[in-house]
Design a protein around this motif. Structure first.
Motif, PDB file in Angstrom:
ATOM      1  N   VAL A  79       0.843  -1.205   0.000  1.00  0.00           N
ATOM      2  CA  VAL A  79       0.000   0.000   0.000  1.00  0.00           C
ATOM      3  C   VAL A  79       0.876   1.252   0.000  1.00  0.00           C
ATOM      4  CG1 VAL A  79      -2.073  -1.087   0.915  1.00  0.00           C
ATOM      5  CG2 VAL A  79      -0.323  -0.234   2.497  1.00  0.00           C
ATOM      6  N   PHE A  81       1.626   3.817   1.933  1.00  0.00           N
ATOM      7  CA  PHE A  81       2.608   4.236   2.938  1.00  0.00           C
ATOM      8  C   PHE A  81       3.892   3.410   2.815  1.00  0.00           C
ATOM      9  CE2 PHE A  81       0.480   0.899   5.501  1.00  0.00           C
ATOM     10  CZ  PHE A  81       1.568   0.249   6.046  1.00  0.00           C
ATOM     11  N   CYS A 104      -4.744   3.041   3.146  1.00  0.00           N
ATOM     12  CA  CYS A 104      -4.787   2.256   4.386  1.00  0.00           C
ATOM     13  C   CYS A 104      -5.705   2.995   5.344  1.00  0.00           C
ATOM     14  CB  CYS A 104      -3.375   2.140   4.960  1.00  0.00           C
ATOM     15  SG  CYS A 104      -3.308   1.500   6.649  1.00  0.00           S
ATOM     16  N   SER A 105      -6.596   2.266   6.012  1.00  0.00           N
ATOM     17  CA  SER A 105      -7.557   2.945   6.895  1.00  0.00           C
ATOM     18  C   SER A 105      -6.861   3.607   8.081  1.00  0.00           C
ATOM     19  CB  SER A 105      -8.621   1.959   7.396  1.00  0.00           C
ATOM     20  OG  SER A 105      -8.040   0.994   8.251  1.00  0.00           O
ATOM     21  N   LEU A 106      -5.717   3.061   8.489  1.00  0.00           N
ATOM     22  CA  LEU A 106      -4.990   3.697   9.599  1.00  0.00           C
ATOM     23  C   LEU A 106      -4.433   5.041   9.156  1.00  0.00           C
ATOM     24  CD1 LEU A 106      -3.177   0.654  11.199  1.00  0.00           C
ATOM     25  CD2 LEU A 106      -4.786   2.190  12.339  1.00  0.00           C
ATOM     26  N   ASN A 132       2.249   2.832   9.403  1.00  0.00           N
ATOM     27  CA  ASN A 132       1.003   2.940   8.623  1.00  0.00           C
ATOM     28  C   ASN A 132       0.424   4.354   8.769  1.00  0.00           C
ATOM     29  OD1 ASN A 132       1.566   0.175   9.204  1.00  0.00           O
ATOM     30  ND2 ASN A 132      -0.532  -0.392   8.672  1.00  0.00           N
ATOM     31  N   ILE A 191      -9.504  -1.312   9.551  1.00  0.00           N
ATOM     32  CA  ILE A 191     -10.842  -1.831   9.271  1.00  0.00           C
ATOM     33  C   ILE A 191     -10.846  -3.345   9.055  1.00  0.00           C
ATOM     34  CG2 ILE A 191     -11.927   0.256   8.322  1.00  0.00           C
ATOM     35  CD1 ILE A 191     -11.162  -0.848   5.524  1.00  0.00           C
ATOM     36  N   HIS A 193      -8.604  -5.741  10.656  1.00  0.00           N
ATOM     37  CA  HIS A 193      -8.402  -6.462  11.927  1.00  0.00           C
ATOM     38  C   HIS A 193      -9.536  -6.226  12.917  1.00  0.00           C
ATOM     39  CE1 HIS A 193      -4.436  -6.727  10.070  1.00  0.00           C
ATOM     40  NE2 HIS A 193      -4.280  -7.819  10.809  1.00  0.00           N
ATOM     41  N   GLU A 218      -2.712  -5.603  15.484  1.00  0.00           N
ATOM     42  CA  GLU A 218      -3.746  -4.634  15.110  1.00  0.00           C
ATOM     43  C   GLU A 218      -5.137  -5.138  15.502  1.00  0.00           C
ATOM     44  OE1 GLU A 218      -3.411  -3.615  10.959  1.00  0.00           O
ATOM     45  OE2 GLU A 218      -1.338  -2.986  11.202  1.00  0.00           O
ATOM     46  N   PHE A 286      -7.547  -2.493   0.282  1.00  0.00           N
ATOM     47  CA  PHE A 286      -6.500  -1.664  -0.353  1.00  0.00           C
ATOM     48  C   PHE A 286      -5.423  -2.554  -0.975  1.00  0.00           C
ATOM     49  CE2 PHE A 286      -8.258   0.600   3.328  1.00  0.00           C
ATOM     50  CZ  PHE A 286      -8.874   1.643   2.660  1.00  0.00           C
ATOM     51  N   MET A 287      -5.006  -3.558  -0.220  1.00  0.00           N
ATOM     52  CA  MET A 287      -3.976  -4.467  -0.733  1.00  0.00           C
ATOM     53  C   MET A 287      -4.467  -5.172  -1.993  1.00  0.00           C
ATOM     54  SD  MET A 287      -1.109  -4.868   1.067  1.00  0.00           S
ATOM     55  CE  MET A 287      -0.405  -4.287   2.612  1.00  0.00           C
TER      56      MET A 287
END
Ligand code: 13P
Ligand code: SF4
Length: 339
Positions: A79, A81, A104-106, A132, A191, A193, A218, A286-287
């Motif tokens: 992703v 980052f 990434c949601s983080l 992240n 989102i 984990h 996570e 995302f991945m």
């Protein structure tokens, strides 16, 4: 943060132009040699991408590989980052991200302006920030950490040093429990984990009483309470290889199971169940944007490519270099086979 990505030139081939009979493996291999490119992939990538990559690893392994490479082009199958970290470490190289939208949601839970205000409200705190996050948030941080080095880095800091940890509150809470430190936590979550169900996990354990649970930090505490091992993606792989158990429940993104099955073909790996059986919520949306087709096009078009303005890059480099200096040395043995 799409403006930090150079998109393919107008008129460059797209997925629609691809010949369905194209031998993607052979073409990616040809372009890799032609471009003097290295393909780095995270364990959450689809199986075909992991198999064609020069190296597969967790966030720390991949940062180290990016720092060491002498290739001209880094095709980063992960992703944004992660690709940005590779670019920060290698400003002179072309760093490709097969899908420009792979976020990434983080990262999105921690906008730089709000993070700056959080820091300013706690001027005595050192900012320990999970990798992240965006380049801007890295530039506002003191030390970057990953799930494989965070505990060791915290233990190297003086006991009386107040620490704030962003953006993952579950990883932060886990580290606080492990180290006994009182960490001030940013309220971000992953989102993927967050979707694991404790109830369904217990039901699965009842059906598979000998299975050991391997979980990424996570995950929320309710899931980690059932884990026999908690660690980064590389650490989870080491655990299932080293254990004498034959069956494992894997509480992280299920892409990692491909690598586990390759390295331990006689063991059985069960993905941890989510809250909703009708949805594959434990797959990282995302991945999974990266595909073999997009990797091929990225190598052909030399885009999408990550760009980071120099002043911002230098500010973000400092806490990444601190992380690399403070990280324990990698275990060389079995994981090299995963690359
Ligand atoms: P690792 O560093 O453990 O590979 O984790 C990366 C990540 O994004 C987990 O969701
Ligand atoms: Fe981000 Fe979660 Fe995907 Fe990892 S699994 S890249 S933390 S959204």
């Amino acid at each position: 943060m799409i403006e930090s990505i150079v998109l393919p030139a107008p008129g460059a081939p797209t997925e629609r132009d691809l010949d369905p009979g194209l031998d993607l493996e052979a073409e990616i291999d040809r372009l890799r040699r032609q471009r003097n490119a290295v393909i780095l992939a995270h364990y959450y990538q689809e199986a075909a991408i992991q198999d064609i990559a020069d190296f597969v690893g967790d966030s720390l392994d991949l940062s180290r590989r990016a720092a060491e490479t002498d290739a001209d082009v880094i095709a980063f199958c992960g992703v944004r980052f992660m690709a940005e970290t590779a670019k920060i470490l290698n400003p002179g190289k072309r760093v490709l991200l097969p899908d420009a939208e792979a976020g990434c949601s983080l990262e999105s839970s921690c906008p730089p302006d709000r993070f700056r205000a959080f820091r300013e409200a706690h001027p005595d705190h050192m900012a320990l920030t999970y990798i992240n996050c965006s380049v801007e948030v890295k530039a506002l941080s003191d030390i970057i950490v990953t799930s494989s080095n965070a505990e060791s880095i915290i233990r190297q800091l003086p006991d009386d040093q107040p620490i704030l940890f962003a953006p993952d509150r579950h990883l932060g809470a886990y580290l606080a429990r492990k180290t006994g430190r009182d960490l001030l936590l940013w309220p971000g979550t992953c989102i993927v984990h967050e979707q694991f169900s404790e109830r369904e996990l217990v039901r699965l354990k009842v059906r598979h009483p000998k299975a050991l649970v391997a979980a990424h930090p996570e995950c929320p505490e309710a899931i980690l309470n059932h884990a026999d091992h908690v660690g980064s993606t590389s650490s989870l792989i080491r655990f299932v290889l080293d254990s004498t158990a034959q069956e494992f429940v894997i509480a992280t993104e299920p892409g990692i199971i491909h690598q586990m099955e390759k390295l331990a073909p006689n063991k059985r790996f069960l993905p941890a169940p989510g809250m909703d059986e009708s949805c594959s919520c434990s797959t990282c949306p995302f991945m999974e944007l990266n595909t073999m087709e997009k990797l091929y096009l990225a190598l052909a078009n030399l885009a999408p490519a990550v760009e980071v303005p120099d002043a911002l890059r230098l500010a973000a480099l400092k806490p990444i270099e601190r992380m690399l200096e403070m990280s324990p040395q990698p275990e060389p043995a079995k994981l090299r086979a995963a690359g």
